[in-house]
Each structure stands twice: as structure tokens, then as C-alpha cells.
Design an enzyme around this catalytic site. Structure first.
Site, mmCIF file in Angstrom:
data_model
loop_
_atom_site.group_PDB
_atom_site.id
_atom_site.type_symbol
_atom_site.label_atom_id
_atom_site.label_comp_id
_atom_site.label_asym_id
_atom_site.label_seq_id
_atom_site.Cartn_x
_atom_site.Cartn_y
_atom_site.Cartn_z
ATOM 1 C CE LYS A 22 47.240 31.186 37.950
ATOM 2 N NZ LYS A 22 47.055 32.635 38.071
ATOM 3 C CG ASN A 23 43.113 32.674 37.353
ATOM 4 O OD1 ASN A 23 44.179 32.715 37.967
ATOM 5 N ND2 ASN A 23 43.017 32.939 36.066
ATOM 6 C CB CYS A 119 53.210 41.609 34.168
ATOM 7 S SG CYS A 119 51.660 41.142 33.456
ATOM 8 N NE ARG A 124 47.319 41.936 33.958
ATOM 9 C CZ ARG A 124 47.463 40.709 34.456
ATOM 10 N NH1 ARG A 124 48.592 40.080 34.301
ATOM 11 N NH2 ARG A 124 46.492 40.118 35.114
ATOM 12 C CG ASP A 318 44.408 33.285 31.380
ATOM 13 O OD1 ASP A 318 45.083 34.272 31.042
ATOM 14 O OD2 ASP A 318 43.886 33.189 32.508
ATOM 15 N NE ARG A 410 52.639 33.682 38.229
ATOM 16 C CZ ARG A 410 52.010 34.331 37.248
ATOM 17 N NH1 ARG A 410 52.617 34.682 36.159
ATOM 18 N NH2 ARG A 410 50.751 34.664 37.394
HETATM 19 C C1 UD1 Z 1 42.370 37.669 35.454
HETATM 20 C C2 UD1 Z 1 43.122 36.368 35.506
HETATM 21 C C3 UD1 Z 1 44.077 36.250 34.310
HETATM 22 C C4 UD1 Z 1 43.320 36.463 32.997
HETATM 23 C C5 UD1 Z 1 42.516 37.745 33.054
HETATM 24 C C6 UD1 Z 1 41.605 37.924 31.842
HETATM 25 C C7 UD1 Z 1 43.279 35.943 37.882
HETATM 26 C C8 UD1 Z 1 44.153 35.792 39.054
HETATM 27 N N1 UD1 Z 1 43.874 36.300 36.742
HETATM 28 O O1 UD1 Z 1 43.335 38.715 35.588
HETATM 29 O O2 UD1 Z 1 44.646 34.949 34.323
HETATM 30 O O3 UD1 Z 1 44.239 36.535 31.932
HETATM 31 O O4 UD1 Z 1 41.668 37.769 34.220
HETATM 32 O O5 UD1 Z 1 40.740 36.852 31.725
HETATM 33 O O6 UD1 Z 1 42.084 35.687 37.944
HETATM 34 N N2 UD1 Z 1 41.605 46.395 33.078
HETATM 35 C C9 UD1 Z 1 41.448 47.741 33.155
HETATM 36 N N3 UD1 Z 1 41.339 48.302 34.396
HETATM 37 C C10 UD1 Z 1 41.341 47.580 35.549
HETATM 38 C C11 UD1 Z 1 41.493 46.180 35.445
HETATM 39 C C12 UD1 Z 1 41.618 45.618 34.193
HETATM 40 O O7 UD1 Z 1 41.444 48.447 32.141
HETATM 41 O O8 UD1 Z 1 41.217 48.137 36.630
HETATM 42 C C13 UD1 Z 1 41.748 45.746 31.745
HETATM 43 C C14 UD1 Z 1 43.024 44.924 31.611
HETATM 44 O O9 UD1 Z 1 44.117 45.715 31.220
HETATM 45 C C15 UD1 Z 1 42.619 43.934 30.550
HETATM 46 C C16 UD1 Z 1 41.139 43.681 30.839
HETATM 47 O O10 UD1 Z 1 40.722 44.788 31.629
HETATM 48 O O11 UD1 Z 1 42.721 44.520 29.272
HETATM 49 C C17 UD1 Z 1 40.851 42.406 31.589
HETATM 50 O O12 UD1 Z 1 41.737 42.283 32.705
HETATM 51 P P1 UD1 Z 1 41.248 41.623 34.058
HETATM 52 O O13 UD1 Z 1 40.018 40.804 33.830
HETATM 53 O O14 UD1 Z 1 41.173 42.673 35.108
HETATM 54 O O15 UD1 Z 1 42.458 40.686 34.412
HETATM 55 P P2 UD1 Z 1 42.827 40.205 35.880
HETATM 56 O O16 UD1 Z 1 41.598 40.165 36.690
HETATM 57 O O17 UD1 Z 1 44.004 40.953 36.380
#
Ligand code: UD1
Length: 431
Positions: A22-23, A119, A124, A318, A410
Site C-alpha cells: 500500500k505504502n 490522527c 502528524r 507499523d 485501509r
Molecule cells: C509513512 C507511512 C506510515 C508509517 C510512517 C513511518 C505511508 C502512506 N505511510 O507515513 O504507514 O507509519 O511512514 O514509517 O507511507 N514528521 C515530521 N514532520 C513532517 C513529517 C513527519 O516531524 O513533515 C515526523 C512524524 O511526526 C513522525 C516521523 O516524522 O514522527 C515519521 O513520519 P513519516 O515518515 O513522515 O510518516 P508518513 O510518511 O506520514
């Protein structure tokens, strides 16, 4: 709303095939916004999140056709480039909608995206996505209605540091890397996410004619090109689904052959499962054909573990909930720390209702292994937490009712069908 009724004390046995990731799929589908040619994506899992992104892509002027195979092949073709709005109703249902932001601003010069909130797994932020795109020249404004507006004539390549307080960000890397493909000049992303899903996206972008190198390492270099073409691609297997089945097999003291998985993408998972006492054998590896099938079994009592989630190649957040559910039955005390989403522990209270002994301390949970869990009505709070509760139900004494299973749909394709084929007794009923 559906719920799953899980009969306990089953032992899983047989074969299961893992679906496409999915990701990996989500940003790959979004990248198709960057070409006017047709693309063909194979191995797309039939999941609610994929359907939601397809709806959003449809609203963004992309014609999407799915075949009737399982997993399906998706054919995408941009028909109308005038759209650039990702509205609140869709982003609210799926945060990953944010992955259209980079492709939209790079190709259409404009993106208007409803700001995703937090969420169930915590706060996030999307500051890194915005920092990257703004450094490349996108003009940012927060408009009324909570929409993020980004505009750019043509993005400019830059050297960027994309590390956040918790390390790299998967979707920020996806957004910036995708956008940089159409930027003028060269972009270097330092502290890029190294996840296999990012490598798969980079491979797809290169098939479209992009010049991405270094994917899989923390430094990715992208030489911008003027245009991208259509491409054909098969997505990688879902390492989180594979890990969930491995844990399910071990928890139930079963013996399960997991097909279509890439053990190379799961070294932290397999190493930690082996530390607990689980046997994982690669079944068909040779020099020219890497293993894609593993046999997972557990006969002995599970040992406790001290584990911390980290960005790849560390243990994935995850799989934290599923691992935690398993450690509830280990022979001793475990500590599970989530360094990626420190508040991602909604399942702790629900597992407690099933007899688990857990104590949350900051971003960690101390798990005192118990002899058995008992079935109970429990509430799913997010995608992976729901899976953890289903796994707990498989081993608990009696019946477990997992409510709000729309979360599970999902990210898992037919989870109850796949588990039932392994001997589980799970029924889906409408509430
Ligand atoms: C993706 C995955 C999700 C997984 C996560 C971490 C998808 C669709 N989802 O989510 O299943 O749990 O990676 O492996 O691929 N952060 C910041 N600033 C930002 C973005 C993120 O501080 O702009 C922080 C987040 O709060 C978190 C960490 O970085 O603590 C990692 O999050 P991130 O890798 O961005 O998660 P997603 O990409 O949203």
C-alpha cells in the site's frame, strides 16, 4: 459499520500470499500526475486507501481504470490538467493524500491541499514536506478553510536537509523527490527516508524518464528533467502485511508459509522475531533468485524482547502494535519503545481488557508476559492497532469482538479471508 468476531485459541497452518505494498502504491499512483502519457501499475492491492486515492486522482483530472484481477492492474491517464484541489473530505479520510502535493506543484505549478490534522497515532506535522518544496521555490500560503496553497512556475533544484525531530520522513521524501524530478537543476536530499517504498518510487520515477540516484541511502540526488513519460511497473510486496502474518504464525504456535515477501526488506523484523525464538527459513533463495517465500514457525515459549521502532532499516513502527500483542504472551518482561510515533499506543488499553499486563511510560510500554489472554469486545483505533487486536483474538480464550474494523480495511486486503484460509475462525458481521 462492520466488526470482526474472532474465535480464540487457533493454530495457524498453511500458505498465505502477501499483497502489493500500500505504502509503495500511494506515491507511485500520485507520481502519475507528472506525465500526460498513460501509465500501468501492476500488483495494486484492493484496499480502501487505494480506492480513496483513486477518487482523489479522479477529481484531479486523471482517468483511472482498474481490471478485475486480484491484485489489480491500474491504468492511469491525465485528461484534465486544470485541477489542483485536494479537498478536506478526502484528506481527512486519508492523510496520505498529501502525496499528491509534490507532483501537483511540480507539473501544474499549483497545489491546494486541505491541511491534514493529527490522527489516532498522534500529531502528524507536514513541516518537512513544506520546507522542502518551499526551498525549491514554491510560494506557500495558508488560505481560508485550512488549505495549503503552493505555487511555482518551475521548481529549482536545491541541496536540502529533510531530517526531522524523529529522523527522516517517508512521505516528505516522496513528495520532494517526486517534485525534484521536474525541477530545473539538481536536487540533493540529505537525511532522506531509506524505506523500500521510497526505492520503489524512485525506480518508478526513473522508468518515467527521471534521473534519480542514491535511493535506499540517506542521500538521494535528482537531476531535473523537462518532461516525464508514462511507465509500467509492478509494486513491491507489502512488508508490513508480511510481518503481520509472521507474527500471527508465531503467536499461535503455528507453521505458515508466507509467499511474495522480500526478506531483504525485513531484516530488522526477522532478526527481532528470531531473538524471541521464532524460526524463519527462506525457502527458495539462490544466487540469481532472491527468496520470496519464508516458512515461519514457533514451537517454544516466546522470549521477551527490548525493541525500539526506528526509520528503516530499523524495526518499523507499523509493526509495533502487532509485536506488542505477541509479547503479551512472552515468558518475561519486554520493553517496546516507539521513537517514530511516541503516542501510537491506543491498543495498550484494549489489550489490557484482554488480560495483558502493560504499563505505558512515555514513548515506551513495559509488557509483563502473561500465561493467557481472554476474549473481550475491543475497539480498533487505527489500522495497525486493529491488526494487533485481531492477532490477540486468535490466541485468546473465548471470543473477541473487534469493533470499528473499517480501519483494518485501509491496509489489509481480505485479512479475515487470508487468516481463515490458515485455520482461523473469524467472521465479519455488520453492527
Ligand atoms: C509513512 C507511512 C506510515 C508509517 C510512517 C513511518 C505511508 C502512506 N505511510 O507515513 O504507514 O507509519 O511512514 O514509517 O507511507 N514528521 C515530521 N514532520 C513532517 C513529517 C513527519 O516531524 O513533515 C515526523 C512524524 O511526526 C513522525 C516521523 O516524522 O514522527 C515519521 O513520519 P513519516 O515518515 O513522515 O510518516 P508518513 O510518511 O506520514
Amino acid at each position: 459499520m462492520d466488526k470482526l468476531i474472532v474465535q480464540g485459541q487457533t493454530r495457524l497452518k498453511g500458505e498465505v500470499t502477501v499483497s502489493g505494498s500500500k505504502n509503495a502504491c500511494l506515491p507511485i499512483l500520485a507520481a502519475c500526475l507528472m506525465t500526460n502519457e498513460e501509465s500501468l501499475i501492476h500488483g495494486v492491492p484492493k484496499l480502501v486507501d487505494i480506492i480513496r486515492l483513486s477518487r482523489l486522482m479522479g477529481e484531479l483530472g486523471v482517468k483511472i481504470e482498474r481490471d478485475h484481477n486480484d491484485p489489480f492492474t491500474v491504468r492511469l491517464q491525465v485528461e484534465d490538467e486544470s485541477k489542483y484541489l485536494a479537498r478536506y473530505d478526502l484528506v481527512r479520510q486519508m492523510r496520505a493524500s498529501i502525496c499528491v502535493m509534490g507532483p501537483l506543484v511540480a507539473k501544474r505549478g499549483r497545489a491546494l491541499i486541505s491541511q491534514p490534522g493529527g490522527c489516532a497515532i498522534g500529531d502528524r506535522p507536514i513541516d518537512l514536506h513544506l520546507e522542502g518544496l518551499r526551498a525549491m521555490g514554491a510560494q506557500y500560503r495558508l488560505t481560508s478553510g485550512g488549505n495549503i496553497s503552493l505555487r511555482a512556475r518551475r521548481l529549482k533544484g536545491r541541496e536540502l536537509f529533510l531530517g526531522g525531530p524523529f529522523g527522516s520522513s517517508v512521505l516528505a521524501t516522496a513528495n520532494v523527490m517526486s517534485a525534484a524530478c521536474l525541477a530545473e537543476g539538481t536536487t540533493v536530499i540529505e537525511s532522506a527516508a531509506c524505506e523500500p517504498e521510497i526505492v520503489d518510487l524512485a525506480d518508478f520515477l526513473n522508468k518515467m524518464g527521471a534521473k534519480v540516484s542514491g535511493q535506499g541511502s540517506p542521500r538521494i540526488t535528482i537531476e531535473g528533467v523537462k518532461r516525464l513519460g508514462g511507465a509500467e511497473h509492478t509494486v513491491i510486496p507489502d512488508r508490513i502485511e508480511a510481518g503481520t502474518f509472521m507474527i500471527a504464525a508465531a503467536m499461535t504456535k503455528g507453521e505458515v508459509t508466507v509467499r511474495n515477501c522480500q526478506p531483504d526488506h525485513m531484516m530488522a523484523v526477522t532478526a527481532n522475531l528470531r531473538r524471541i525464538g521464532i524460526t524463519i527459513e527462506k525457502l527458495n533463495s539462490s544466487a540469481d533468485a532472491p527468496a520470496d517465500t519464508v516458512l515461519v514457525s514457533a514451537r517454544r515459549k516466546l522470549k521477551p524482547l527490548d525493541v525500539t521502532t526506528q526509520p528503516y532499516p530499523g524495526f518499523p513502527t507499523d509493526l509495533q502494535a502487532q509485536l506488542l500483542a505477541m509479547l503479551c504472551l512472552a515468558d518475561g518482561n519486554s520493553i517496546v519503545t516507539d521513537k517514530v510515533f511516541p503516542d501510537r499506543f491506543m491498543h495498550v488499553a484494549e489489550l489490557g481488557r484482554m488480560g495483558a499486563q502493560l504499563r505505558k511510560q512515555g514513548p515506551a510500554v513495559v509488557v509483563c508476559g502473561v500465561k493467557k489472554l481472554v476474549g473481550a469486545p475491543v475497539m480498533a483505533s487505527d489500522l495497525r492497532a486493529s491488526a494487533a487486536l485481531v492477532l490477540a483474538g486468535l490466541v485468546a480464550e473465548g471470543t473477541t469482538e473487534v469493533r470499528r474494523v473499517y480501519h483494518i480495511d485501509r491496509g489489509y486486503q481480505h485479512i479475515e479471508e487470508k487468516l481463515n484460509a490458515l485455520g482461523a475462525r473469524i467472521e465479519r458481521v455488520a453492527e
